[in-house]
Design an enzyme around this catalytic site. Structure first.
Site, PDB file in Angstrom:
ATOM      1  N   TYR A 140       0.859  -1.183   0.000  1.00 36.96           N
ATOM      2  CA  TYR A 140       0.000   0.000   0.000  1.00 36.96           C
ATOM      3  C   TYR A 140       0.898   1.237   0.000  1.00 36.96           C
ATOM      4  O   TYR A 140       1.441   1.623   1.033  1.00 36.96           O
ATOM      5  CB  TYR A 140      -0.915  -0.038   1.223  1.00 36.96           C
ATOM      6  CG  TYR A 140      -1.948   1.070   1.325  1.00 36.96           C
ATOM      7  CD1 TYR A 140      -2.102   2.057   0.364  1.00 36.96           C
ATOM      8  CD2 TYR A 140      -2.798   1.126   2.434  1.00 36.96           C
ATOM      9  CE1 TYR A 140      -3.044   3.046   0.481  1.00 36.96           C
ATOM     10  CE2 TYR A 140      -3.755   2.114   2.570  1.00 36.96           C
ATOM     11  CZ  TYR A 140      -3.872   3.079   1.600  1.00 36.96           C
ATOM     12  OH  TYR A 140      -4.811   4.063   1.728  1.00 36.96           O
ATOM     13  N   LYS A 170      -0.936  -1.181  -4.359  1.00 40.18           N
ATOM     14  CA  LYS A 170      -2.057  -0.232  -4.314  1.00 40.18           C
ATOM     15  C   LYS A 170      -1.402   1.141  -4.388  1.00 40.18           C
ATOM     16  O   LYS A 170      -0.862   1.639  -3.402  1.00 40.18           O
ATOM     17  CB  LYS A 170      -2.882  -0.383  -3.045  1.00 40.18           C
ATOM     18  CG  LYS A 170      -4.037   0.622  -2.942  1.00 40.18           C
ATOM     19  CD  LYS A 170      -4.775   0.458  -1.615  1.00 40.18           C
ATOM     20  CE  LYS A 170      -5.954   1.403  -1.493  1.00 40.18           C
ATOM     21  NZ  LYS A 170      -5.602   2.830  -1.418  1.00 40.18           N
TER      22      LYS A 170
END
Length: 307
Positions: A140, A170
């Site tokens: 992330y 992400k």
């Protein structure tokens, strides 16, 4: 949707519903999932920034992940964000996600003690991802909140050697050139999910196929229109819809940004309750004023109510 082991389409970074006094309200989750299915969302990202994951206890995060996985079973894939300042806690969350049937895990790096090397980042992510060795793992990348902004192409080079279950990133940053390079890395080997709703069209233009976002919870049809127009080669139409997204996000940030997103769910009859401090919850007067501004741009014409 999964295409060649890649997630595609719009993945909603879902909210964690809470009761008025601030405890979890998992009974709301099936309604949220059904709403997202109706608006053609293709996956769920649980306990991220939108889901207030860093503000929840590990027990609350496990309960939230379990409730979403149960509600989405056989309908939508679920990615569980398991990052934590304590790598021990992150490993527990990762192992739990695998045990209860998550489709993938994702993780923020530890963010309180900052570090300045990719090697340290990968050491941390290896600790986390190895606790769920059978699940795809997504880093992330959100430097605005973590304060750490590494070269993501170099991350993929090093991570591909040391993280056996690395599936992708992400990517919640605005560097479209770096994003493009990540997409093209080793002939598109990794699934790079775009994470900035207000510039989705820019990501589509360089090859994005999947995206994770907060506003997909309540404006999925708008973003589906951007994707459809882009795929049909109608760029003027796609730009028109993206401009609406930009205006919507501007209004939300005028009223407090992240804290306002959950409030919008109340406006479409899916009340997810208050925010967990330090995020503030909009007062009734502020909510009404924001509603009027959203009405002005036609928000309720493209945000489908669950009622």
């Amino acid at each position: 949707m999964i295409m060649q082991n890649h997630y595609t389409g719009l993945i909603a970074a879902v909210f964690t519903p809470m009761r008025k006094e601030g405890s979890l309200d998992p009974a709301q989750i099936p309604r949220i999932v059904e709403h997202l299915i109706r608006t053609q969302i293709s996956g769920l990202y649980v306990c991220g920034s939108t889901g207030e994951g860093p503000s929840l206890s590990s027990e609350e995060r496990r309960a939230t992940a379990a409730a979403y996985i149960e509600a989405a079973a056989g309908k939508l894939p679920v990615i569980v964000q398991v990052g934590h300042n304590s790598l021990t806690e992150a490993r527990v969350l990762a192992s739990h996600a695998e045990a209860i049937g998550a489709d993938a895990i994702s993780a923020l790096p530890p963010w309180y003690f900052k570090f300045d090397s990719l090697e340290t980042l990968i050491d941390c992510l290896n600790e986390i991802s190895s606790a769920a060795p059978n699940l795809p793992f997504f880093y992330y990348h959100i430097p605005l909140l973590t304060g750490m902004d590494f070269d993501m192409v170099e991350f993929l080079r090093l991570g591909s050697k040391r993280l056996p279950n690395l599936a992708g990133i992400k990517y919640s940053n605005t560097d479209i050139d770096e994003y493009r390079k990540c997409l093209k890395f080793e002939n598109g080997r990794f699934n790079i999910l775009f994470g900035r709703d207000e510039i989705l069209l820019s990501a589509l233009s360089v090859g994005a196929k999947g995206a994770v976002g907060s506003t997909y919870n309540f404006a999925g049809p708008l973003y589906q229109s951007i994707i459809t127009a882009f795929e049909q080669g109608n760029l003027s139409e796609a730009k028109k819809y993206q401009d609406l997204s930009v205006e919507m996000v501007r209004i939300l940030f005028d009223y407090g940004g992240q804290a306002t997103f959950k409030a919008v769910m109340k406006l479409i009859s899916l009340d997810c309750g208050p925010n967990r401090l330090p995020l503030q919850t909009l007062r009734r007067k502020e909510l009404q004023a924001m509603k009027e501004e959203l009405e002005r741009i036609g928000f309720f014409d493209w945000a489908l109510s669950a009622t």
